[in-house]
Enzyme design. Structure first.
Site, mmCIF file in Angstrom:
data_model
loop_
_atom_site.group_PDB
_atom_site.id
_atom_site.type_symbol
_atom_site.label_atom_id
_atom_site.label_comp_id
_atom_site.label_asym_id
_atom_site.label_seq_id
_atom_site.Cartn_x
_atom_site.Cartn_y
_atom_site.Cartn_z
ATOM 1 N N GLU B 50 -63.461 -38.890 15.276
ATOM 2 C CA GLU B 50 -62.104 -38.383 15.485
ATOM 3 C C GLU B 50 -61.041 -39.297 14.896
ATOM 4 O OE1 GLU B 50 -64.447 -38.475 17.767
ATOM 5 O OE2 GLU B 50 -64.695 -36.461 18.603
ATOM 6 N N PHE B 112 -65.945 -34.241 34.166
ATOM 7 C CA PHE B 112 -66.683 -34.655 32.980
ATOM 8 C C PHE B 112 -65.757 -34.606 31.747
ATOM 9 C CE2 PHE B 112 -69.409 -33.463 29.299
ATOM 10 C CZ PHE B 112 -70.046 -34.689 29.176
ATOM 11 N N GLN B 113 -65.691 -35.687 31.026
ATOM 12 C CA GLN B 113 -64.854 -35.828 29.828
ATOM 13 C C GLN B 113 -63.370 -35.595 30.104
ATOM 14 O OE1 GLN B 113 -66.751 -33.627 26.575
ATOM 15 N NE2 GLN B 113 -68.058 -35.422 26.217
ATOM 16 N N LYS B 162 -58.963 -26.282 28.994
ATOM 17 C CA LYS B 162 -59.895 -25.263 28.507
ATOM 18 C C LYS B 162 -59.591 -23.874 29.080
ATOM 19 C CE LYS B 162 -64.756 -24.480 27.554
ATOM 20 N NZ LYS B 162 -66.137 -24.982 27.701
ATOM 21 N N MET B 473 -58.897 -61.570 4.304
ATOM 22 C CA MET B 473 -57.541 -61.947 4.700
ATOM 23 C C MET B 473 -57.568 -62.943 5.863
ATOM 24 S SD MET B 473 -54.478 -61.785 3.919
ATOM 25 C CE MET B 473 -53.646 -60.377 3.194
HETATM 26 C C1 LIG Z 1 -59.148 -52.475 13.215
HETATM 27 C C2 LIG Z 1 -58.758 -53.826 12.777
HETATM 28 N N1 LIG Z 1 -59.414 -54.909 13.249
HETATM 29 C C3 LIG Z 1 -59.062 -56.142 12.844
HETATM 30 C C4 LIG Z 1 -58.041 -56.327 11.955
HETATM 31 C C5 LIG Z 1 -57.646 -57.743 11.530
HETATM 32 N N2 LIG Z 1 -57.880 -57.920 10.083
HETATM 33 C C6 LIG Z 1 -56.881 -57.835 9.178
HETATM 34 S S1 LIG Z 1 -57.395 -58.051 7.614
HETATM 35 C C7 LIG Z 1 -58.977 -58.332 8.105
HETATM 36 C C8 LIG Z 1 -60.052 -58.621 7.092
HETATM 37 C C9 LIG Z 1 -60.366 -57.484 6.215
HETATM 38 O O1 LIG Z 1 -61.531 -57.758 5.477
HETATM 39 P P1 LIG Z 1 -62.007 -56.841 4.308
HETATM 40 O O2 LIG Z 1 -61.929 -55.412 4.685
HETATM 41 O O3 LIG Z 1 -63.335 -57.322 3.826
HETATM 42 O O4 LIG Z 1 -60.889 -57.038 3.192
HETATM 43 P P2 LIG Z 1 -60.464 -58.326 2.363
HETATM 44 O O5 LIG Z 1 -59.400 -59.018 3.135
HETATM 45 O O6 LIG Z 1 -61.688 -59.156 2.176
HETATM 46 O O7 LIG Z 1 -59.947 -57.750 1.090
HETATM 47 C C10 LIG Z 1 -59.067 -58.237 9.506
HETATM 48 C C11 LIG Z 1 -60.318 -58.459 10.255
HETATM 49 C C12 LIG Z 1 -57.373 -55.174 11.506
HETATM 50 N N3 LIG Z 1 -56.332 -55.237 10.666
HETATM 51 N N4 LIG Z 1 -57.757 -53.945 11.898
#
Ligand SMILES: Cc1ncc(C[n+]2csc(CCOP(=O)(O)OP(=O)(O)O)c2C)c(N)n1
Lengths: 166, 564
Positions: B50, B112-113, B162, B473
Site C-alpha cells: 500500500e 478484526f483489522q 464496509k 548519505m
Molecule cells: C525510510 C527512511 N529510512 C531512513 C532514512 C535515512 N536515510 C537518508 S539517506 C539514507 C541512505 C540511503 O542509501 P542509498 O539508498 O543506498 O543511497 P545513497 O545515499 O548511497 O545514494 C538513509 C538511511 C530515510 N531517509 N528514509
C-alpha cells in the site's frame, strides 16, 4: 538588517482565542491535535455548541511569543472545519470553580471569603459543602489558592475560561 | 439514481474523470473492488504494497498535475499507506486516498483489522473524513477532490466502513462544493503587490527564490518571463528543479545544503529576496538567522501559515502563485527597475569560479557520471524520479532538467522507497516519456516488490541503481561528523540485482564501465520493458558542495577543500 530579531526578542504573552468550528465528530481532535503536533500550549479549553447553529465555539487560552501566537491563529484558520478564529484583544473573561470542603471546617469563614469572590454555597450534606464562584480567571486563581491553603478542600473543579469581546 | 455506496465511489471517480487508480484490496474494501471489477471508466494498477500505491499515485500526480487516487483496505492496508500520505503531505501533493473500514456496528470494538484510521491520518493529510452515512458519500467525494487540488494542495483521506459501501442510497453527484469554512485565497492584495514591486525597483541585488509551490501552481512560464523581462537572477530549491530550465542564463543553480556556490552566495548577498512558493526549509536556509541576512523579504505563498512561519516578511503576499506572478508581470509596465547586469555578472563569475563539478575517474564509474550521461542521451525525453540519499542530491545537481514536473522526488519527508513506485505513476501518466528512477542500493530494497507491478502492468520503468554498497548519505555524515565510525551503513552484502529483477520478469544489467552503461541504457530504452541497471560506482564519493548542519549558506565545504 536581520530578519529574525523580530522573533527572538519577543516575550511570552497570554492570549485568549476563540474558534468557531463546524460541529462534527472530529473537530475537537483536529484542534487539539494541531496544538500537540506543533508543540503549542493549551492553558485551558472550553467547548459548547452555539445555540441555533451548526457551529460550536471553543475558547482557548494559550501562551507563546508573538510568532507562536501568529502561527496558532494561522494554522487554526487553515483547518477545513474552522469558520473563524478571533484573537481577543479586549475581552470579558469568566471562569467558574466548584470547591468541595469538609463540613468540619469553619463554615462561616468559608462563606465570607466566597462572597468576596462572587461565590455561593451550592450544596450542603452531612460530610461536605460545595461552593461555586464565577469571576475573572486571575481572581478565581486567587480564590482557589486561598481555599486550598485554609480549608483542606476534598475536590476542586475549574471550568476553563469563556470569553466575549466587550 | 439508487446504487450501493461502493458503486457511488466508482461513479464519483468517473465524475472526477479519474483515469488511473492505484491500490490493493482486502476485506473491508471488497465491495468497492467488486465494483472496480465491473467498471471500465478507469484502469486499476495493482501494487504489491500500500505504501507503493500512495507513492505511485504521487508520481502520477506530481508528473501530470492531476489528482492522484489510491484505494486500500482497513487496518494494515491503511497503516501501510501512512508513509505515503505523510510524503505527499510534506510536499503538498494532491491525492485522494480511500480506505475501507470495518462496519459501523463494529467500530470501537477492536474488530478484526480495525484501526482509528482518521485519527492516524489527521496529522499527515490536508483533511480527512470518516463516512458515517451513505447520504454523505457523494458530497464527501466531491469535497475531497476540491480540497486536494485547491489552495495549498495536499492529500485527503476518506475512510469508508464496509456496511456503508454495501448500503443502497440515492446518488446525485453535487455540481458544486459548498464549504463555507474553506475559501482559499486566490487573488493577491493589489496594494501589497504594488509595494513589493516598488521594493524591487529600489533594490540593487534582487533574487528570485523559487520553491516547489511554483511547480504546483504551474507557473514556470510566468516566472521565466518575469526573470527575463527584469533581468533578475533565480535560484531554485530542490522541489523547484526544472522551473527555469538548466540552460537558462539567469538560473544560478539550486541552493541549500548541497546547493551551488553561486546560488548560496546569491542568497547571502542579495538585498531583496523574492520568495515564490518556497517555505524556508532548514535544508535550504542553513543557519536561519544568517539566511539572506542582508535582504528584505517579499514572500508570496498561497498558504498564509507559510508566511512568517520562519522568516519575517517585509512584503507578505497571500495568493495563488500563478495569478500573483501574472500580476507582477502586468505591473512591470508602470515601474522602472535598476540595471541588474552587474549583479548577474557577479553571480555568473561565482558560477564560473566554483562550478558544480566532480573529479571523474578512468578506473571506476563516479556516481555523478551516469546521471549526466542519461541527461546527455535522454535529456527532456525522460522524467526522472529518485529515492533518497546521495544519488538524489547528485540527480538534483547534475541532471539537466528542462521543464517543470520533470523531477519527481520526496523533498519534505525524504522517504526512501519512494522512487520506484513513483516512477510507476510517472510511467502510467506519461506514456510518451521514458520513466527513469535513480536509486541507491539501500533505498531500492525498500519497495523492490514493485518490480512485479511494473512487469504485470507492463510499465517500462528503468531503475538505475548507483551501487556504492553503503547507505551512502548516512555514511557521508559518519565520515565527516562522526570520525568515520561507520555504524550500520555498510551494505557490502547485497543481492544480485540482475538476478533479482530477472526473477520478477524484468531486464537486468550489471555494469562497471561507461561503455557497458551506454549499451545497457540503449537496450533498456529500446526494449521498453521494466529494467534495472546496476552501476557499480566509487564507494566513497561525497556529495559536494555541502553546508554542514547548523552553518550559514556562505560557509560551504567545496570540492576543492576535500581533494587537495
Ligand atoms: C525510510 C527512511 N529510512 C531512513 C532514512 C535515512 N536515510 C537518508 S539517506 C539514507 C541512505 C540511503 O542509501 P542509498 O539508498 O543506498 O543511497 P545513497 O545515499 O548511497 O545514494 C538513509 C538511511 C530515510 N531517509 N528514509
Amino acid at each position: 538588517m536581520n530578519n529574525f530579531n523580530h522573533y527572538y526578542d519577543s516575550e511570552t504573552i497570554r492570549q485568549v482565542i476563540s474558534v468557531i468550528v463546524i460541529n462534527e465528530h472530529n473537530a475537537l481532535s483536529r484542534i487539539v491535535g494541531l496544538f500537540s503536533a506543533r508543540g503549542y500550549n493549551i492553558d485551558s479549553l472550553t467547548v459548547a455548541p452555539i445555540t441555533g447553529s451548526e457551529y460550536s465555539r471553543m475558547t482557548i487560552v494559550t501562551t507563546g511569543d508573538k510568532r507562536v501566537i501568529d502561527q496558532i491563529v494561522k494554522q487554526l484558520n487553515k483547518l477545513i472545519p474552522v469558520l473563524k478564529v478571533n484573537e481577543h484583544k479586549n475581552v470579558i473573561e469568566k471562569e467558574t470553580v466548584l470547591i468541595k470542603i469538609p463540613i468540619n471546617q469553619p463554615i462561616s469563614d468559608v462563606e465570607v471569603i466566597a462572597r468576596a469572590y462572587n461565590g455561593h454555597i451550592q450544596n450542603v450534606t452531612d460530610d461536605a459543602i460545595v461552593i461555586s464562584a464565577t469571576d475573572e480567571p486571575h481572581r478565581i486563581a486567587n480564590f482557589t489558592n486561598i481555599m486550598n491553603n485554609r480549608f483542606n478542600p476534598l475536590e476542586i473543579v475549574k471550568s476553563g475560561v469563556v470569553a466575549m469581546e466587550r | 439514481m439508487k446504487m450501493t455506496g461502493a458503486k457511488m465511489v466508482i461513479e464519483s471517480l468517473n465524475e472526477e474523470r479519474v483515469d488511473t487508480v492505484f491500490g490493493y484490496p482486502g476485506g473491508a474494501i471488497m465491495n468497492v473492488y467488486d465494483e472496480i471489477y465491473k467498471q471500465n471508466h478507469f484502469e486499476h494498477i495493482l501494487n504489491r504494497h500500500e505504501q507503493a500505491s500512495i507513492h505511485a499515485a504521487e508520481g502520477y500526480a506530481r508528473s501530470t498535475g492531476k489528482v492522484g487516487v489510491a484505494i486500500v483496505t482497513s487496518g494494515p492496508g491503511f497503516t501501510n499507506a501512512v508513509t505515503g500520505l505523510a510524503t505527499a503531505y510534506m510536499d503538498s501533493i494532491p491525492l485522494v486516498v480511500i480506505s475501507g473500514q470495518v462496519p459501523t456496528t463494529i467500530i470501537g470494538t477492536d474488530g478484526f483489522q480495525e484501526i482509528d484510521a482518521v485519527g492516524i491520518s489527521r496529522p499527515c493529510t490536508k483533511h480527512n473524513y470518516l463516512v458515517n452515512k451513505i447520504e454523505d458519500l457523494p458530497r464527501i467525494m466531491k469535497e475531497a477532490f476540491h480540497i486536494a487540488r485547491t489552495g495549498r494542495p495536499g492529500p485527503v483521506h476518506i475512510d469508508i466502513p464496509k456496511d456503508i459501501t454495501a448500503q443502497v442510497g440515492n446518488f446525485e453527484y453535487p455540481k458544486e462544493v459548498n464549504l463555507p469554512t474553506y475559501k482559499p485565497t486566490v487573488n493577491y492584495n493589489k496594494r501589497q503587490l504594488k509595494k513589493a514591486m516598488i521594493a524591487i525597483s529600489k533594490s540593487k541585488k534582487p533574487l528570485l527564490y523559487v520553491g516547489g509551490g511554483a511547480i504546483l501552481a504551474n507557473c514556470g512560464h510566468e516566472i521565466r518571463e518575469f526573470a527575463k523581462k527584469t533581468n533578475i537572477p533565480v535560484v531554485e530549491t530542490l522541489m523547484a528543479r526544472g522551473i527555469m530550465g538548466h540552460d537558462n542564463p539567469l538560473l544560478m543553480g539550486m541552493l541549500g545544503m548541497h546547493g551551488e556556490f553561486a546560488a548560496n552566495m546569491a542568497a547571502y548577498e542579495t538585498d531583496l529576496l523574492i520568495s515564490l512558493g518556497a517555505r524556508f526549509d532548514d535544508r535550504v536556509t542553513g543557519r536561519l538567522d544568517e539566511f539572506a541576512s542582508k535582504a528584505k523579504v517579499i514572500h508570496v505563498d498561497v498558504d498564509p501559515a507559510s508566511i512568517e512561519k520562519l522568516v519575517k516578511a517585509n512584503y507578505p503576499i497571500v495568493g495563488d502563485l500563478k495569478v500573483t506572478v501574472e500580476g507582477m508581470l502586468e505591473s512591470l509596465k508602470d515601474i522602472e527597475f535598476n540595471d541588474f547586469s552587474n549583479w548577474v555578472a557577479l553571480l555568473k563569475e561565482y558560477r564560473e569560479k566554483e562550478p558544480l563539478r566532480y573529479i571523474d575517474s578512468n578506473t571506476v564509474i563516479k556516481p555523478q557520471w551516469p546521471i549526466e550521461r542519461v541527461g546527455e542521451i535522454l535529456g527532456n525525453k525522460a522524467i526522472i524520479s529518485t529515492d533518497v540519499g546521495q544519488h538524489q542530491m547528485w540527480t538534483a545537481q547534475f541532471y539537466p532538467f528542462s521543464f517543470p514536473r520533470q523531477f519527481i522526488t520526496s523533498g519534505g519527508l525524504g522517504t526512501m522507497g519512494f522512487g520506484l513506485p513513483a516512477a510507476i505513476g510517472v510511467a502510467k501518466g506519461n506514456p510518451d516519456k521514458v520513466s527513469i528512477n535513480f536509486s541507491g542500493d539501500g533505498s531500492i530494497l525498500m519497495n523492490i516488490q514493485e518490480l512485479m507491478t511494473c512487469v504485470q502492468s507492463n510499465l517500462p520503468v528503468i531503475n538505475i541503481i548507483l551501487n556504492n554498497n553503503y547507505l551512502g548519505m548516512v555514511r557521508q555524515w559518519q565520515t565527516m561528523f562522526y570520525e568515520n565510525r561507520l555504524s550500520e551503513t555498510d551494505l557490502s552484502i547485497q543481492p544480485d540485482f540482475k538476478m533479482l529483477v530477472e526473477s520478477f520478469g524484468g531486464l537486468g544489467y550489471r555494469v562497471t564501465t561507461k561503455e557497458e552503461f551506454d549499451a545497457a541504457l540503449k537496450d533498456a530504452v529500446e526494449k521498453k520493458r521494466p529494467a534495472m541497471i546496476e552501476v557499480i560506482v566509487e564507494r566513497n564519493e561525497e556529495v559536494l558542495p555541502m553546508v554542514p548542519n547548523g552553518h550559514a549558506l556562505n560557509e560551504m565545504t567545496l570540492i576543492g577543500d576535500i581533494d587537495e
